[in-house]
Enzyme design. Structure first.
Site, PDB file in Angstrom:
ATOM      1  N   GLU A 120       0.844  -1.202   0.000  1.00  0.00           N
ATOM      2  CA  GLU A 120       0.000   0.000   0.000  1.00  0.00           C
ATOM      3  C   GLU A 120       0.879   1.252   0.000  1.00  0.00           C
ATOM      4  O   GLU A 120       0.632   2.207  -0.733  1.00  0.00           O
ATOM      5  CB  GLU A 120      -0.895   0.044   1.252  1.00  0.00           C
ATOM      6  CG  GLU A 120      -1.830  -1.147   1.432  1.00  0.00           C
ATOM      7  CD  GLU A 120      -1.194  -2.308   2.175  1.00  0.00           C
ATOM      8  OE1 GLU A 120      -0.005  -2.589   1.970  1.00  0.00           O
ATOM      9  OE2 GLU A 120      -1.909  -2.960   2.958  1.00  0.00           O
ATOM     10  N   SER A 122      28.890 -40.815  12.598  1.00  0.00           N
ATOM     11  CA  SER A 122      27.756 -40.896  11.668  1.00  0.00           C
ATOM     12  C   SER A 122      28.088 -40.279  10.307  1.00  0.00           C
ATOM     13  O   SER A 122      27.209 -40.134   9.468  1.00  0.00           O
ATOM     14  CB  SER A 122      26.525 -40.209  12.261  1.00  0.00           C
ATOM     15  OG  SER A 122      26.766 -38.829  12.415  1.00  0.00           O
ATOM     16  N   TRP A 169      30.018 -40.741   6.937  1.00  0.00           N
ATOM     17  CA  TRP A 169      28.701 -40.454   6.390  1.00  0.00           C
ATOM     18  C   TRP A 169      27.906 -41.742   6.210  1.00  0.00           C
ATOM     19  O   TRP A 169      28.494 -42.761   5.890  1.00  0.00           O
ATOM     20  CB  TRP A 169      28.799 -39.724   5.058  1.00  0.00           C
ATOM     21  CG  TRP A 169      29.523 -38.420   5.186  1.00  0.00           C
ATOM     22  CD1 TRP A 169      30.792 -38.146   4.777  1.00  0.00           C
ATOM     23  CD2 TRP A 169      29.023 -37.219   5.781  1.00  0.00           C
ATOM     24  NE1 TRP A 169      31.115 -36.838   5.068  1.00  0.00           N
ATOM     25  CE2 TRP A 169      30.050 -36.259   5.686  1.00  0.00           C
ATOM     26  CE3 TRP A 169      27.832 -36.865   6.387  1.00  0.00           C
ATOM     27  CZ2 TRP A 169      29.907 -34.960   6.179  1.00  0.00           C
ATOM     28  CZ3 TRP A 169      27.691 -35.583   6.858  1.00  0.00           C
ATOM     29  CH2 TRP A 169      28.713 -34.643   6.752  1.00  0.00           C
ATOM     30  N   ARG A 227      18.705 -27.079   3.523  1.00  0.00           N
ATOM     31  CA  ARG A 227      19.144 -26.106   4.546  1.00  0.00           C
ATOM     32  C   ARG A 227      18.883 -24.687   4.051  1.00  0.00           C
ATOM     33  O   ARG A 227      18.345 -23.849   4.772  1.00  0.00           O
ATOM     34  CB  ARG A 227      20.643 -26.246   4.809  1.00  0.00           C
ATOM     35  CG  ARG A 227      21.022 -27.433   5.649  1.00  0.00           C
ATOM     36  CD  ARG A 227      22.535 -27.484   5.826  1.00  0.00           C
ATOM     37  NE  ARG A 227      22.899 -28.560   6.750  1.00  0.00           N
ATOM     38  CZ  ARG A 227      24.135 -28.861   7.089  1.00  0.00           C
ATOM     39  NH1 ARG A 227      25.147 -28.191   6.584  1.00  0.00           N
ATOM     40  NH2 ARG A 227      24.377 -29.831   7.933  1.00  0.00           N
ATOM     41  N   THR A 262      24.995 -33.343  19.154  1.00  0.00           N
ATOM     42  CA  THR A 262      25.507 -33.383  17.778  1.00  0.00           C
ATOM     43  C   THR A 262      26.685 -32.440  17.609  1.00  0.00           C
ATOM     44  O   THR A 262      27.668 -32.773  16.933  1.00  0.00           O
ATOM     45  CB  THR A 262      24.371 -33.023  16.795  1.00  0.00           C
ATOM     46  OG1 THR A 262      23.355 -34.009  16.944  1.00  0.00           O
ATOM     47  CG2 THR A 262      24.842 -32.981  15.361  1.00  0.00           C
ATOM     48  N   LEU A 310      27.177 -26.541   9.803  1.00  0.00           N
ATOM     49  CA  LEU A 310      25.791 -26.083   9.600  1.00  0.00           C
ATOM     50  C   LEU A 310      25.687 -24.952   8.576  1.00  0.00           C
ATOM     51  O   LEU A 310      24.845 -24.066   8.702  1.00  0.00           O
ATOM     52  CB  LEU A 310      25.117 -25.677  10.926  1.00  0.00           C
ATOM     53  CG  LEU A 310      24.918 -26.799  11.945  1.00  0.00           C
ATOM     54  CD1 LEU A 310      24.082 -26.304  13.113  1.00  0.00           C
ATOM     55  CD2 LEU A 310      24.256 -28.025  11.324  1.00  0.00           C
ATOM     56  N   PRO A 315      19.273 -37.531  17.419  1.00  0.00           N
ATOM     57  CA  PRO A 315      18.094 -38.315  17.766  1.00  0.00           C
ATOM     58  C   PRO A 315      17.321 -37.762  18.970  1.00  0.00           C
ATOM     59  O   PRO A 315      16.080 -37.773  18.970  1.00  0.00           O
ATOM     60  CB  PRO A 315      18.678 -39.692  18.084  1.00  0.00           C
ATOM     61  CG  PRO A 315      19.958 -39.747  17.293  1.00  0.00           C
ATOM     62  CD  PRO A 315      20.488 -38.352  17.272  1.00  0.00           C
ATOM     63  N   LEU A 345      17.097 -34.568  20.186  1.00  0.00           N
ATOM     64  CA  LEU A 345      16.383 -33.324  19.882  1.00  0.00           C
ATOM     65  C   LEU A 345      15.254 -33.595  18.883  1.00  0.00           C
ATOM     66  O   LEU A 345      14.128 -33.103  19.055  1.00  0.00           O
ATOM     67  CB  LEU A 345      17.354 -32.272  19.320  1.00  0.00           C
ATOM     68  CG  LEU A 345      16.725 -30.894  19.142  1.00  0.00           C
ATOM     69  CD1 LEU A 345      16.403 -30.259  20.494  1.00  0.00           C
ATOM     70  CD2 LEU A 345      17.636 -29.970  18.345  1.00  0.00           C
TER      71      LEU A 345
HETATM   72  N1  LIG Z   1      22.244 -39.632  11.216  1.00  0.00           N
HETATM   73  C1  LIG Z   1      21.860 -38.403  11.482  1.00  0.00           C
HETATM   74  O1  LIG Z   1      21.032 -37.831  10.779  1.00  0.00           O
HETATM   75  C2  LIG Z   1      22.430 -37.700  12.664  1.00  0.00           C
HETATM   76  C3  LIG Z   1      22.172 -36.328  12.810  1.00  0.00           C
HETATM   77  C4  LIG Z   1      22.689 -35.686  13.934  1.00  0.00           C
HETATM   78  C5  LIG Z   1      23.408 -36.401  14.865  1.00  0.00           C
HETATM   79  N2  LIG Z   1      23.645 -37.715  14.664  1.00  0.00           N
HETATM   80  C6  LIG Z   1      24.416 -38.501  15.671  1.00  0.00           C
HETATM   81  O2  LIG Z   1      23.655 -38.461  16.867  1.00  0.00           O
HETATM   82  C7  LIG Z   1      24.546 -38.580  17.973  1.00  0.00           C
HETATM   83  C8  LIG Z   1      24.214 -37.490  18.984  1.00  0.00           C
HETATM   84  O3  LIG Z   1      22.959 -37.793  19.500  1.00  0.00           O
HETATM   85  P1  LIG Z   1      22.219 -36.934  20.606  1.00  0.00           P
HETATM   86  O4  LIG Z   1      20.849 -37.464  20.717  1.00  0.00           O
HETATM   87  O5  LIG Z   1      23.085 -36.842  21.805  1.00  0.00           O
HETATM   88  O6  LIG Z   1      22.261 -35.492  19.916  1.00  0.00           O
HETATM   89  P2  LIG Z   1      21.355 -34.190  20.034  1.00  0.00           P
HETATM   90  O7  LIG Z   1      19.937 -34.520  19.926  1.00  0.00           O
HETATM   91  O8  LIG Z   1      21.966 -33.293  19.011  1.00  0.00           O
HETATM   92  O9  LIG Z   1      21.709 -33.597  21.436  1.00  0.00           O
HETATM   93  C9  LIG Z   1      21.040 -33.960  22.593  1.00  0.00           C
HETATM   94  C10 LIG Z   1      21.262 -32.880  23.619  1.00  0.00           C
HETATM   95  O10 LIG Z   1      20.613 -31.682  23.203  1.00  0.00           O
HETATM   96  C11 LIG Z   1      20.235 -30.936  24.344  1.00  0.00           C
HETATM   97  N3  LIG Z   1      18.812 -30.616  24.294  1.00  0.00           N
HETATM   98  C12 LIG Z   1      18.289 -29.368  24.442  1.00  0.00           C
HETATM   99  N4  LIG Z   1      16.968 -29.383  24.365  1.00  0.00           N
HETATM  100  C13 LIG Z   1      16.622 -30.669  24.152  1.00  0.00           C
HETATM  101  C14 LIG Z   1      15.357 -31.280  23.998  1.00  0.00           C
HETATM  102  N5  LIG Z   1      14.210 -30.581  24.067  1.00  0.00           N
HETATM  103  N6  LIG Z   1      15.314 -32.595  23.795  1.00  0.00           N
HETATM  104  C15 LIG Z   1      16.469 -33.306  23.716  1.00  0.00           C
HETATM  105  N7  LIG Z   1      17.685 -32.782  23.856  1.00  0.00           N
HETATM  106  C16 LIG Z   1      17.769 -31.445  24.069  1.00  0.00           C
HETATM  107  C17 LIG Z   1      20.581 -31.781  25.549  1.00  0.00           C
HETATM  108  O11 LIG Z   1      21.886 -31.391  25.950  1.00  0.00           O
HETATM  109  P3  LIG Z   1      22.284 -30.455  27.197  1.00  0.00           P
HETATM  110  O12 LIG Z   1      22.678 -31.393  28.257  1.00  0.00           O
HETATM  111  O13 LIG Z   1      23.408 -29.646  26.680  1.00  0.00           O
HETATM  112  O14 LIG Z   1      21.112 -29.622  27.561  1.00  0.00           O
HETATM  113  C18 LIG Z   1      20.688 -33.172  24.959  1.00  0.00           C
HETATM  114  O15 LIG Z   1      21.518 -34.018  25.673  1.00  0.00           O
HETATM  115  C19 LIG Z   1      25.946 -38.472  17.404  1.00  0.00           C
HETATM  116  O16 LIG Z   1      26.464 -39.766  17.333  1.00  0.00           O
HETATM  117  C20 LIG Z   1      25.724 -37.901  16.019  1.00  0.00           C
HETATM  118  O17 LIG Z   1      26.730 -38.327  15.137  1.00  0.00           O
HETATM  119  C21 LIG Z   1      23.157 -38.390  13.599  1.00  0.00           C
END
Ligand SMILES: NC(=O)c1ccc[n+]([C@@H]2O[C@H](COP(=O)([O-])OP(=O)(O)OC[C@H]3O[C@@H](n4cnc5c(N)ncnc54)[C@H](OP(=O)(O)O)[C@@H]3O)[C@@H](O)[C@H]2O)c1
Length: 356
Positions: A56, A172, A174, A188, A200, A208, A274, A276
């Protein structure tokens, strides 16, 4: 005199010029045509994106002072009522002295809506005009987001055929091949923000960034967001990201999404891990799920998702598959939450003959 045909043609034109605005981003694509009392077009305007004049105001800027007096403003979206980076359009139309306003779609935004009421209160009839369906279609994504009042969330993960997101030691990179990874970079760049958990960050040290090109131009860079209480290390790759890092606790995902919304972030690409990803799904914030499946087997404890709060099978998160693609040797599946189904009949407690 503004006949229904003249009004319809002006709205069609306003919708047409609205498409010149940029797709995506926090602001809607809006067009405006200003008609003289005898139905001739005096000026046209459209919105060119966040921080620029609204349609407008853009249209009025082409007119000399007083030229819009007694005119009819035809706009694809209800004039806003809110002073953001640019002033409220309802006030600009009042100040210009327009006689009436037609708009195709009411503004559902909590802060920007009620512009029509402001105009009416100032004695200027403001009403719904023609072509609402077309305007709703043009603004579909923006309207969906404005009605939700939080960013649209895509949860993405890459997995082996047996549903693992990492090997037992946490590595992970790749699982999927180069075509799937290039597609992730494109995805992204189509979001305003990329989010990961601290798990992660600490395991993978991801950059990222969106790497690659689209139509010869470098991909645009979404804002990186990390959820968690643990510190992102000072030497993490994320610290060198071209956009400023946002950190959120993740304790209350609804409140965190609201914070991102207030920063103008309209879409978030949750890349795991996993824990998050599962939290977003469990909380009902996963509007779209994007899974890259590689023809590989990993086994072991590192599942793509953790606890989704499904204690019994009737609680499972049912999805509809909306897209399937082959990317090199991998598969890409897109899914969205399925609409609620009528309740299945109570399962029989008698074993079915031959079932195992
Ligand atoms: N294949 C794939 O697509 C892929 C993608 C990404 C990662 N990965 C693999 O996943 C593994 C990491 O797994 P992860 O489960 O530890 O990673 P994540 O989900 O990235 O991190 C989990 C952390 O995030 C924080 N967080 C904050 N808010 C949260 C919420 N609402 N729910 C859950 N977590 C929250 C917490 O840490 P705080 O204690 O700091 O609060 C929690 O411990 C690695 O081996 C990585 O290589 C694989």
């Amino acid at each position: 005199m503004i006949t229904p045909d003249i009004l319809d043609a002006a709205m069609a034109r306003a919708l047409d010029i609205a498409t010149r605005g940029p797709e995506g981003g926090p602001n809607p694509r809006v067009g405006c045509v200003i008609l003289s009392p005898d139905g001739h077009t005096l000026a046209e305007g459209w919105h060119r994106g966040a921080g620029t004049a609204h349609a407008e105001v853009d249209a009025l800027s082409h007119l000399a002072p007083g030229e819009a007096r007694g005119a009819t403003a035809v706009v694809t979206l209800e004039p806003c009522n809110h002073t953001g980076r640019t002033g409220p359009c309802a006030q600009a139309l009042i100040a210009a002295g327009v006689a009436e306003v037609y708009f195709a779609v009411p503004d559902p935004g909590a802060v920007s809506s009620h512009g029509a009421q402001t105009l009416i209160d100032a004695g200027i009839p403001a009403q719904l005009g023609p072509r609402r369906e077309e305007a709703e279609e043009l603004l579909a994504d923006w309207l969906r987001e404005a009605r939700r009042g939080r960013p649209t969330v895509t949860v993405k993960w890459a997995t082996s055929l047996d549903g693992r997101a990492a090997a037992a030691d946490g590595t992970s990179q790749w699982i999927t091949g180069p075509d799937a990874r290039a597609d992730v970079h494109l995805e992204r760049s189509r979001h305003d923000a990329i989010a990961v958990g601290t798990g992660t960050v600490l395991a993978d040290d991801p950059a990222l960034t969106a790497r690659g090109e689209e139509n010869g131009a470098p991909l645009s860079q979404p804002v990186p967001v990390v959820f968690g209480h643990r510190e992102v290390p000072a030497d993490a790759a994320l610290r060198r990201h071209p956009r400023e890092l946002i950190t959120l606790s993740g304790d209350d995902l609804a409140a965190d999404l609201e914070k991102l919304w207030k920063l103008g972030i309209r879409s978030v690409f949750v890349e795991g891990g996993p824990s998050l990803a599962s939290s977003f799904i469990r909380a009902g914030f996963a509007d779209r799920i994007l899974v890259y499946i590689a023809p590989t087997l990993i086994g072991g404890p590192k599942l793509a998702l953790t606890d989704l709060g499904v204690g019994t099978i009737t609680d499972q998160h049912r999805l509809s598959i909306t897209d399937v693609r082959h990317l090199g040797s991998d598969l890409r599946l897109t899914a969205e939450p399925a609409p609620p189904q009528p309740q299945d009949p109570t399962p029989s407690t008698q074993p079915t003959p031959g079932a195992n």
